[in-house]
Design an enzyme around this catalytic site. Structure first.
Site, short mmCIF file in Angstrom:
data_model
loop_
_atom_site.label_atom_id
_atom_site.label_comp_id
_atom_site.label_asym_id
_atom_site.label_seq_id
_atom_site.Cartn_x
_atom_site.Cartn_y
_atom_site.Cartn_z
CG ASN A 9 -1.73 1.20 1.42
OD1 ASN A 9 -1.83 2.02 0.51
ND2 ASN A 9 -2.35 1.34 2.59
CD1 TRP A 10 3.26 0.81 -2.91
CD2 TRP A 10 3.39 1.96 -4.82
NE1 TRP A 10 3.85 -0.01 -3.84
CE2 TRP A 10 3.93 0.67 -5.03
CE3 TRP A 10 3.35 2.86 -5.90
CZ2 TRP A 10 4.44 0.26 -6.27
CZ3 TRP A 10 3.86 2.46 -7.13
CH2 TRP A 10 4.40 1.17 -7.31
CE LYS A 11 -0.24 3.36 4.69
NZ LYS A 11 -0.20 3.50 6.13
CG HIS A 96 -5.92 2.03 5.26
ND1 HIS A 96 -5.49 3.01 6.12
CD2 HIS A 96 -4.89 1.16 5.13
CE1 HIS A 96 -4.25 2.73 6.49
NE2 HIS A 96 -3.86 1.62 5.89
CD GLU A 98 -3.12 5.68 6.63
OE1 GLU A 98 -3.11 5.71 5.39
OE2 GLU A 98 -2.21 5.15 7.30
CD GLU A 168 -3.60 -2.37 7.30
OE1 GLU A 168 -2.51 -2.60 6.80
OE2 GLU A 168 -4.25 -1.33 7.07
N GLY A 174 2.35 2.34 10.73
CA GLY A 174 3.33 3.43 10.58
C GLY A 174 4.06 3.80 11.86
CB SER A 214 5.06 -1.69 12.09
OG SER A 214 4.70 -0.34 12.32
N GLY A 235 2.81 -1.10 4.31
CA GLY A 235 2.85 0.31 3.95
C GLY A 235 4.28 0.77 3.71
N GLY A 236 4.88 1.39 4.72
CA GLY A 236 6.21 1.99 4.58
C GLY A 236 7.24 1.09 3.91
P1 PGA Z 1 2.72 0.34 7.64
O1 PGA Z 1 1.27 0.57 6.99
O2 PGA Z 1 3.27 -0.95 7.07
O3 PGA Z 1 3.53 1.54 7.21
O4 PGA Z 1 2.56 0.26 9.10
C1 PGA Z 1 0.39 -0.49 6.76
C2 PGA Z 1 -0.89 0.02 6.18
O5 PGA Z 1 -1.35 1.09 6.57
O6 PGA Z 1 -1.49 -0.64 5.30
#
Ligand code: PGA
Length: 255
Positions: A9-11, A96, A98, A168, A174, A214, A235-236
């Site tokens: 997930n590149w956001k 998600h 967010e 999640e 993050g 994470s 994500g990251g």
């Molecule tokens: P993260 O994000 O790996 O940076 O914690 C995961 C996500 O939000 O899908």
């Protein structure tokens, strides 16, 4: 045996050149002999290019990070599920944390988005997970149950078998603090049992449940070693080709 999935997930990150360099890097460091399915979720403007770039690969699939809960119309700035399908997108991340917290998406909106996805032949990656306060007050199971019931329980068994859930925990996204493998396994089994109670054993054995929060090259093997963890939503660490590929390889060793 459930196909394992590693989704990136590149956001809202990377410019166009960086996005294309990331796809190239991932393509060089992975191959089609891998059993696990690689899903890339770039921002909307790069979807077509990422899809075209990875077209020759049979185990790379493209996901959007969101879609509208409506079909079409005067909704400036929105992107519909049918538009996504028409450019070759195969799945879509829905709900998600967010989106839930920053954009105030309710369970009802999320359920509608899942409907639009299925109507347009897009596989939903439905996200759920509790906040830190909810975990601390020991209401995490109740919170996740409410999210799963609100987002999924209106669907038929065949649709639920086809979908992907991503657990999640918000406190792990993050932050660099991942859920322990015990915490992940416990919640994944809880979610699988919810599906079992509602839809029966065979559906609960088919649905894929990914862990997100994470995930990195160091903790991937331990998290993916849990029997009810079918992969990761990353994500990251999905923005770095070498690290993302190491995460894929960690899954590959287990599957
Ligand atoms: P993260 O994000 O790996 O940076 O914690 C995961 C996500 O939000 O899908």
């Amino acid at each position: 045996m459930r196909t394992k999935i590693i989704a990136g997930n590149w956001k809202m990150n990377l410019d166009y050149a960086q996005a294309m360099a990331l796809v190239d890097g991932i393509m060089q460091m992975t191959d089609d002999n891998m059993r696990c399915r690689i899903v890339l979720a770039p921002p909307f403007p790069y979807l077509t290019q990422v899809e075209m770039q990875s077209k020759l690969r049979t185990n790379i699939f493209i996901a959007a990070q969101n879609c509208s809960d409506k079909n079409s119309g005067a909704l400036t700035g929105e992107v519909s599920a049918s538009m996504l399908r028409s450019i070759g997108v195969e799945s879509v991340i829905i709900g998600h944390s967010e989106r839930r917290t920053i954009f105030n998406e309710s369970d009802a909106t999320i359920a509608e988005k899942i409907n639009r996805a299925f109507e347009n032949d897009l596989q939903p990656i439905f996200c759920c997970g509790e906040s830190l306060a909810e975990r601390k007050s020991n209401s995490h199971f109740e919170v996740v149950k409410t999210q799963v019931a609100g987002g999924v329980y209106h669907l038929s068994a065949s649709k639920v078998s086809d979908m992907i859930v991503a657990y999640e925990p918000v406190w792990a996204i993050g932050t660099g603090v991942n859920a322990s493998s015990e915490q992940a396994q416990e919640m994944h089994l809880f979610i699988r049992n919810l599906v079992k109670e509602k839809y029966g054993n065979s559906v609960s054995q088919k649905i894929r449940i990914l862990y997100g929060g994470s995930v990195n090259a160091e903790n991937a093997a331990e998290l993916f070693g849990c029997p009810d963890v079918d992969g990761g939503l990353v994500g990251g660490a999905s923005l770095k080709p070498a690290e993302f590929s190491s995460i894929i390889k960690a899954m590959e060793k287990i599957s």
